[in-house]
Design a protein around this motif. Structure first.
Motif, PDB file in Angstrom:
ATOM      1  N   SER A  21       0.867  -1.172   0.000  1.00 18.91           N
ATOM      2  CA  SER A  21       0.000   0.000   0.000  1.00 18.91           C
ATOM      3  C   SER A  21       0.901   1.218   0.000  1.00 18.91           C
ATOM      4  N   VAL A  22       0.836   2.005  -1.079  1.00 18.62           N
ATOM      5  CA  VAL A  22       1.813   3.059  -1.309  1.00 18.62           C
ATOM      6  C   VAL A  22       1.276   4.420  -0.865  1.00 18.62           C
ATOM      7  N   ALA A  23       2.075   5.085  -0.018  1.00 14.40           N
ATOM      8  CA  ALA A  23       1.794   6.471   0.370  1.00 14.40           C
ATOM      9  C   ALA A  23       2.697   7.393  -0.445  1.00 14.40           C
ATOM     10  N   PHE A  24       2.107   8.406  -1.078  1.00 16.18           N
ATOM     11  CA  PHE A  24       2.867   9.354  -1.888  1.00 16.18           C
ATOM     12  C   PHE A  24       3.002  10.687  -1.154  1.00 16.18           C
ATOM     13  N   ASP A  25       4.086  11.403  -1.454  1.00 13.04           N
ATOM     14  CA  ASP A  25       4.266  12.703  -0.804  1.00 13.04           C
ATOM     15  C   ASP A  25       3.307  13.731  -1.409  1.00 13.04           C
ATOM     16  N   ALA A  51       8.361  10.234  -2.846  1.00 13.74           N
ATOM     17  CA  ALA A  51       8.381  11.160  -3.973  1.00 13.74           C
ATOM     18  C   ALA A  51       8.513  10.379  -5.274  1.00 13.74           C
ATOM     19  N   ILE A  52       7.541  10.559  -6.170  1.00 11.40           N
ATOM     20  CA  ILE A  52       7.575   9.907  -7.492  1.00 11.40           C
ATOM     21  C   ILE A  52       7.437  10.996  -8.560  1.00 11.40           C
ATOM     22  N   ASP A  53       8.486  11.160  -9.346  1.00  8.01           N
ATOM     23  CA  ASP A  53       8.461  12.151 -10.416  1.00  8.01           C
ATOM     24  C   ASP A  53       8.340  11.520 -11.793  1.00  8.01           C
TER      25      ASP A  53
END
Length: 539
Positions: A94-98, A122-124
């Motif tokens: 379960s992914v939490a993004f900034d 952080a995913i850019d």
């Protein structure tokens, strides 16, 4: 009534209520269920209206998915935490993004400064997504991504990485939250105005039907509504009203209800009032089954089932005496399991202070495993059914939620109810009433307004290294230099053209991410076409 009951001693309180304010009777008997067919005969699991569970064997066949929510710093840091949790028996990611990722800003945007990697990963770009899932075979792991305004972009990034791994898209399983309406209601990580945002949601529905048939295209979230201060009744009502709005939007877009409804899923809060919470989950299932059958004429039984993920209540966690949070989370998780959840995240004891440490996250996971393997509650289906108190509360919550749905219908539907501030105002009133009760000690919060410690004990907390943000920005800028800028620009131009028509946006977004377009660049392209949402003030 017996003489003993007539001569009972004075009670502790003049009035007893649930955490949400529903009246609690001194004693529940058969009389409380009279006149309610649903309460007297709650039915069987796997059968309409699914009060007792959506599958005929529930946890006797397969336990719920233990899906711990995690993500912080860079993709490499989060990948280490995912591998650690999987090695300890976690069954799904379960992914939490900034915040910059959630609102469509790259890590080097001026407004992202100080927020990169803080509340999630952080995913850019596709490079970050590849690092995030390095060494994790996406075809065999179920992944949930808590992302809304940029859901289409993150889903396409996930698909692009799965393709690079050689995975069959027909076998990819997981969930994307994609619930933009609750952002306007309770949370605030929106980008576009409501109508184009809804268009993106239904584009995801339509694209996934064939491209990702096992993927849950939305997780309609009551969790954040409850975290904002709603009652249990409001959580059910406003979540299902959002669900109705999504179904209606999909139908207006030309989709057939039984083509997309089986891929809808829900996300609820598991709070501390054990009996109310168990009843809430049962009431939501029953109400949704009737809505889909009677309002939308769904025929596929899977379209009638409310499948839900639960997360324990972050708003119930206290910075004071944080070890007490282990007990709170255990009780909340038990409520979710007795209520029939399909997957569950348990919060860590330190989350009122910081992101979870590795040790705290492990205790949270072990809490689920103890409930599953030591308590016996997963060995029989809906063991609380037939309880006078549970069946009565289930009916009360259903009736209260139904009353709200009728008010929302009278306003013209959920979009209108949000735009005029009705939903936000109702939640604000409930939050004020609860805080007032805490301040007057009508509601006791252990360690906060009663049973305080003379000296608070310090516990270890996770600290983010500021260098991680600088490293993330450097990687992003290096990507922009080495990519084929002409190809990237061309795919963004194609996306802009799609956005100006009624064509599905997902193929153009997928092409853009595969050509190294960033989350911020894709979001900005859509901003140029759709504009940005301006929040109205609700008092």
């Amino acid at each position: 009534m017996s003489d003993a009951h007539n001569n009972k001693p004075a009670e502790r309180k003049p009035v007893f209520t649930t955490l949400s304010g529903l009246p609690v009777e001194c004693l529940y008997t058969e009389e409380n269920l009279r006149g309610s067919e649903a309460a007297e005969h709650p039915g069987f699991p796997g059968e309409f209206p699914f009060t007792r569970g959506i599958y005929p064997t529930m946890y006797r066949s397969r336990l719920w998915t233990m899906r711990q929510y995690a993500g912080f710093g860079t993709a490499a840091e989060s990948n280490k935490r995912y591998r650690y949790l999987l090695s300890k028996g976690q069954k799904g990611l379960s992914v939490a993004f900034d915040l910059p990722t959630q609102i469509g800003m790259d890590s080097d945007h001026a407004l992202a400064a100080g927020e990169v990697g803080k509340v999630g990963v952080a995913i850019d770009s596709i490079e970050d997504m590849q690092t995030l899932f390095d060494g994790i075979p996406l075809q065999t792991v179920s992944t949930s991504m808590t992302i809304n305004a940029t859901a289409a972009i993150l889903l396409c990034l996930y698909v692009a990485v799965a393709k690079k791994q050689g995975a069959s898209l027909q076998k990819l399983s997981g969930t994307i939250q994609n619930d933009i309406l609750k952002e306007y209601i309770a949370r605030g990580t929106y980008i576009y105005p409501v109508r184009p945002a809804m268009r993106i949601v239904t584009d995801i529905f339509a694209w996934c039907k064939d491209a990702l048939p096992k993927w849950n295209t939305i997780s309609i979230s009551g969790y954040h509504i409850r975290e904002a201060g709603s009652t249990a009744v409001q959580e059910v009502a406003f979540t299902l009203a959002d669900g109705i709005a999504y179904v209606q939007a999909a139908l207006y877009a030309g989709l057939v209800v039984d083509d997309f409804a089986p891929q809808l899923s829900f996300f609820f809060n598991a709070h501390s009032d054990l009996l109310e919470e168990i009843s809430k989950f049962r009431a939501a299932r029953r109400l949704w089954a009737h809505i889909m059958k009677e309002r939308f004429a769904a025929k596929d039984p899977r379209s009638l089932t409310l499948r839900f993920h639960a997360q324990t209540a972050g708003s119930s966690l206290t910075a004071q005496q944080p070890e007490n949070n282990i007990v709170r989370v255990g009780i909340q998780a038990l409520a979710a399991v007795l209520g029939g959840c399909q997957s569950l995240h348990t919060n860590s004891l330190d989350e009122a202070l910081a992101l979870p440490t590795e040790d705290a996250a492990l205790i949270a996971l072990r809490t689920q495993q103890i409930i599953a393997h030591e308590t016996g509650v997963a060995n029989t289906i809906d063991p609380v059914a037939g309880s006078y108190a549970i069946e009565s509360l289930t009916g009360q919550i259903e009736a209260g939620a139904n009353a709200y749905l009728q008010k929302i219908d009278a306003l013209g539907g959920m979009l209108q109810a949000i735009e005029c501030g009705f939903v936000q105002t109702e939640i604000q009133k409930a939050a004020f009433d609860y805080q007032h009760a805490v301040e007057r000690k009508q509601q006791i919060v252990v360690g906060v307004n009663e049973f305080q410690a003379e000296e608070e004990r310090q516990i270890p907390t996770l600290c983010m290294d500021p260098a991680l943000e600088r490293e993330q920005v450097a990687r992003l800028r290096a990507l922009r230099v080495k990519r084929d800028s002409a190809k990237t620009k061309a795919t963004l131009g194609e996306l802009e053209q799609h956005a100006r028509t009624e064509e599905n946006l997902l193929p153009a977004i997928l092409a853009a991410v595969e050509n190294f377009a960033t989350v911020g660049e894709i979001s900005d392209t859509l901003r140029q076409v759709f504009g940005e949402y301006q929040e109205s003030v609700v008092l």
